[in-house]
Structure formats: C-alpha cells, structure tokens
Write a protein that holds these residues in place. Structure first.
Motif, PDB file in Angstrom:
ATOM      1  N   THR A  74     -26.462  85.017  28.049  1.00 37.44           N
ATOM      2  CA  THR A  74     -25.825  83.810  27.519  1.00 37.44           C
ATOM      3  C   THR A  74     -25.169  84.122  26.175  1.00 37.44           C
ATOM      4  O   THR A  74     -25.537  85.083  25.510  1.00 37.44           O
ATOM      5  N   ILE A  75     -24.197  83.300  25.830  1.00 34.73           N
ATOM      6  CA  ILE A  75     -23.495  83.445  24.551  1.00 34.73           C
ATOM      7  C   ILE A  75     -23.815  82.210  23.730  1.00 34.73           C
ATOM      8  O   ILE A  75     -23.672  81.082  24.218  1.00 34.73           O
ATOM      9  N   ASN A  76     -24.291  82.421  22.498  1.00 38.36           N
ATOM     10  CA  ASN A  76     -24.602  81.272  21.660  1.00 38.36           C
ATOM     11  C   ASN A  76     -24.625  81.706  20.188  1.00 38.36           C
ATOM     12  O   ASN A  76     -24.234  82.826  19.868  1.00 38.36           O
ATOM     13  N   GLU A  77     -25.075  80.815  19.307  1.00 44.14           N
ATOM     14  CA  GLU A  77     -25.023  81.111  17.876  1.00 44.14           C
ATOM     15  C   GLU A  77     -25.964  82.235  17.487  1.00 44.14           C
ATOM     16  O   GLU A  77     -27.156  82.224  17.824  1.00 44.14           O
ATOM     17  N   ASP A 131     -27.991  81.788  12.779  1.00 46.22           N
ATOM     18  CA  ASP A 131     -29.307  81.216  12.463  1.00 46.22           C
ATOM     19  C   ASP A 131     -30.257  81.485  13.635  1.00 46.22           C
ATOM     20  O   ASP A 131     -30.071  80.924  14.717  1.00 46.22           O
ATOM     21  N   ASP A 141     -32.943  80.297  14.316  1.00 37.85           N
ATOM     22  CA  ASP A 141     -33.575  79.070  14.816  1.00 37.85           C
ATOM     23  C   ASP A 141     -32.882  78.535  16.066  1.00 37.85           C
ATOM     24  O   ASP A 141     -33.509  77.843  16.878  1.00 37.85           O
ATOM     25  N   VAL A 142     -31.593  78.838  16.224  1.00 40.84           N
ATOM     26  CA  VAL A 142     -30.886  78.332  17.420  1.00 40.84           C
ATOM     27  C   VAL A 142     -31.479  78.943  18.678  1.00 40.84           C
ATOM     28  O   VAL A 142     -31.793  78.243  19.639  1.00 40.84           O
ATOM     29  N   GLY A 175     -16.023  83.763  19.358  1.00 40.44           N
ATOM     30  CA  GLY A 175     -15.891  82.802  18.275  1.00 40.44           C
ATOM     31  C   GLY A 175     -16.712  83.246  17.067  1.00 40.44           C
ATOM     32  O   GLY A 175     -17.596  84.107  17.171  1.00 40.44           O
ATOM     33  N   TRP A 203     -19.215  82.175  15.437  1.00 42.10           N
ATOM     34  CA  TRP A 203     -20.674  82.127  15.484  1.00 42.10           C
ATOM     35  C   TRP A 203     -21.259  82.713  16.761  1.00 42.10           C
ATOM     36  O   TRP A 203     -22.476  82.739  16.928  1.00 42.10           O
ATOM     37  N   GLN A 204     -20.394  83.143  17.670  1.00 42.07           N
ATOM     38  CA  GLN A 204     -20.889  83.596  18.983  1.00 42.07           C
ATOM     39  C   GLN A 204     -21.459  85.011  18.967  1.00 42.07           C
ATOM     40  O   GLN A 204     -20.796  85.956  18.511  1.00 42.07           O
TER      41      GLN A 204
END
Lengths: 132, 132, 132
Positions: free
Chosen positions: C47-50, C53, C55-56, C106, C108-109
């Motif tokens: 998966t791609i996410n922040e 941080d 904590d995400v 992106g 943050w990605q």
C-alpha cells in the motif's frame, strides 16, 4: 486484448480464474512482461489470495457479507449497493508479472474473480504488455 | 506523463474523472495500450464504479464514513487518520485497457477520484503505455 | 524482474520499502516508465500512504486489527484468515510512474509492505516497463 467468460453460481463468491489467465499467457506466447486483469463490472472485482484451501475464500466472502449488509438502508434502489461497495474495496484490476513464459505468483496465490451480485455471466478483460 | 487537476467540494466525496481520462486518451492518440491513473495524495484514492446512478457513489461514501469514523481515538494528530485508512483500502492506482482509441470500461463503469479529506485542489497523474 | 527481501518483526505491521524501490529505479537506470510492485504472499500486501508521521501507519494497522479480528470464528484452520482478508482488502500490487529517473510519488507518499501474519522473511517482486 483477450476476453474470458466467467459463469458465477451464487450471489457472492470467489471463482478461481488462474487457469484461464495461464492459458492466455501460453496462447499468446508471452515470455516476459505484464498481464493486466480487468473486471468490467461494477458489482464484481478481482483479487489474489490463497487457492490451496477453499476455506480461505469462504472466510473472505463471509467476512465481507457480514461487514457490508445487503439490506442496510441504501439510497440506490437496485438492492445491490453492498456489491458496489465490495467492488470498490476489492478493486477492478490486478497486474501480474510474467517471466520465462509463466505467471509469477507466490506458492499459494491464485487469481479470483470476486462476484458480488450473481449468479451471472461475467467477463474479464486481459491486456498483455510484452517486454522486448 | 500527464496531469489533471481535480477540485473537490466536500470532506468526503467521489468525483467522476472519466471525461478527463478520456480526453488524455484522445489527445495522446493512444490506439492500443494501458492507462495508469495514479493519485499522489495520502488522503485520497481512485476507484472504478457505477456512474449512471449518483446514489451509488453516495452509498459507497456513506458506508466508508460509517465504517471509519473521523473522531475515533487515533494517534496521528491531524484529525484525518480516517482518510488515510480509506486511501489504503480504496487504493492509489487503477490500470485501464485502451483499445481502438477508447478506454475499455464496462457499460456502467466510471472512474472516480475518491476524496477523503477535502475540500481541496488535487492532482491525478496519468501514464500511458502504448502497444506497438 | 527484480526481487527484494523484507524482514518483518511483528504479526501485523507496515514496513517502509520506498528506498528499496528507489534503488531498483536507480540501478536499472529507468528514465521513464512504470514500476509494478507485486507481493507474492497471501497474508501480506502493498500500500501507499503517509511516510512522514509513523503514527499514520499505526492508525491504519490498528484500524484493520480491530475491524478484522484474528480470533473470529473462521473455517480456515491456520488461524490467519484475518490476514488473508486484509491482503485482499489492501491488494497485492501497486503501479507507480517513473519520470526523469525518479519515482513519481506525492510529497507525503511512501510505499509500504503490509505484513498481516508475521514476523517472517518476505519477498517483493518488481517489474519495470521502460518507455522508449
């Protein structure tokens, strides 16, 4: 582009289509590249998961049936909003690598057509990107 | 690579971007190949679902809003962890087949930008793989 | 095709593999094209996410742990049906655009290996489609 036909027999079920995709790889004589598996329906999807024990697909299907109830108060009047939601959560496409003329899947991985509003006659589109 | 702009107007909504993607296919004179639609944001995503009845996108959005509550006790302090979770569940990319110069979508399929933490000005990246 | 190794340390966690993928892009001297990241396991996903941080990823992981309980009554007897379900919800592959020799993500990605049934030694397959 190639097209395969899938006959589903229940309202919600996962149908193993690995052999169908392998046949396309073999027929098209793809040695190295990518296969894109695309489901052109809005109440169905495609997913990759364990194919050895059929209980796994039962557990996945039952979990989704309990999470997304058919008879919840939805706005869409066709009574299949639950299937539309499942389709967006599971997803319409998967991309799989081909190497040495074979699909590169993990030991336990099979490719499944996810039916959310069957039984129906369904289609799956397959595009092939060959590497030089 | 092409880029399109999406203006979202609610915190959570699905915005139909099918026409924008079709315009790229037409502008780039793609006859056969693949289109990769990629969302470069961590609180947004892309999904394919029914575009004929707007109630479907409302049902999908409402289901996700009820499943993943904004005000649950999260660690991330920006108040948008729910949107990050939705992004990972829906997914950052979709791959769509192009044939005879057209996107090969099912009868009811449209491509939606999923906004999880709007309203914002957003971007979508599009890559094209033409077949010889 | 390239392969990377991932060591996971918890039963459920997200491991940042962005640097590993960037190294492949750099080693293979890809200027423009696509990278397909494929996870060949049925209790893991990508998966791609922040990534800024941590904590995400904790919030995403905790949400899925609470939504899909390990000890629910499942049919599959290995005690990891929850991980199989998470794998189908998150998904086995991601496609990322490469431009000017860099992954186009992106701000943050980051790209994460999602482990659902660790700790284990895992693999990720990477295929590269270079544009002319």
């Amino acid at each position: 582009m190639r097209e395969i036909q899938v006959r589903t027999n229940k309202r919600t079920e996962m149908v193993d289509i690995t052999c169908n995709i392998e046949k396309v790889v073999s027929d098209e004589k793809i040695i190295e590249g990518l296969i894109v598996v695309f489901v052109p329906h809005t109440t169905a999807a495609v997913t990759i998961n364990e194919g050895a024990d059929p209980d796994v697909k039962t557990d996945i299907t039952n979990f989704l049936l309990n999470l997304i109830l058919k008879d919840k108060a939805f706005k869409h009047s066709e009574g299949n909003s639950d299937a539309h939601i499942k389709a967006s959560i599971i997803g319409s496409s998967e991309t799989i690598i081909v190497k040495n003329g074979r699909l590169i899947l993990g030991t336990w991985q099979h490719i499944f057509f996810f039916e959310g509003d069957g039984p129906r006659n369904r289609k799956v589109f397959i595009e092939i990107i060959k590497k030089e």
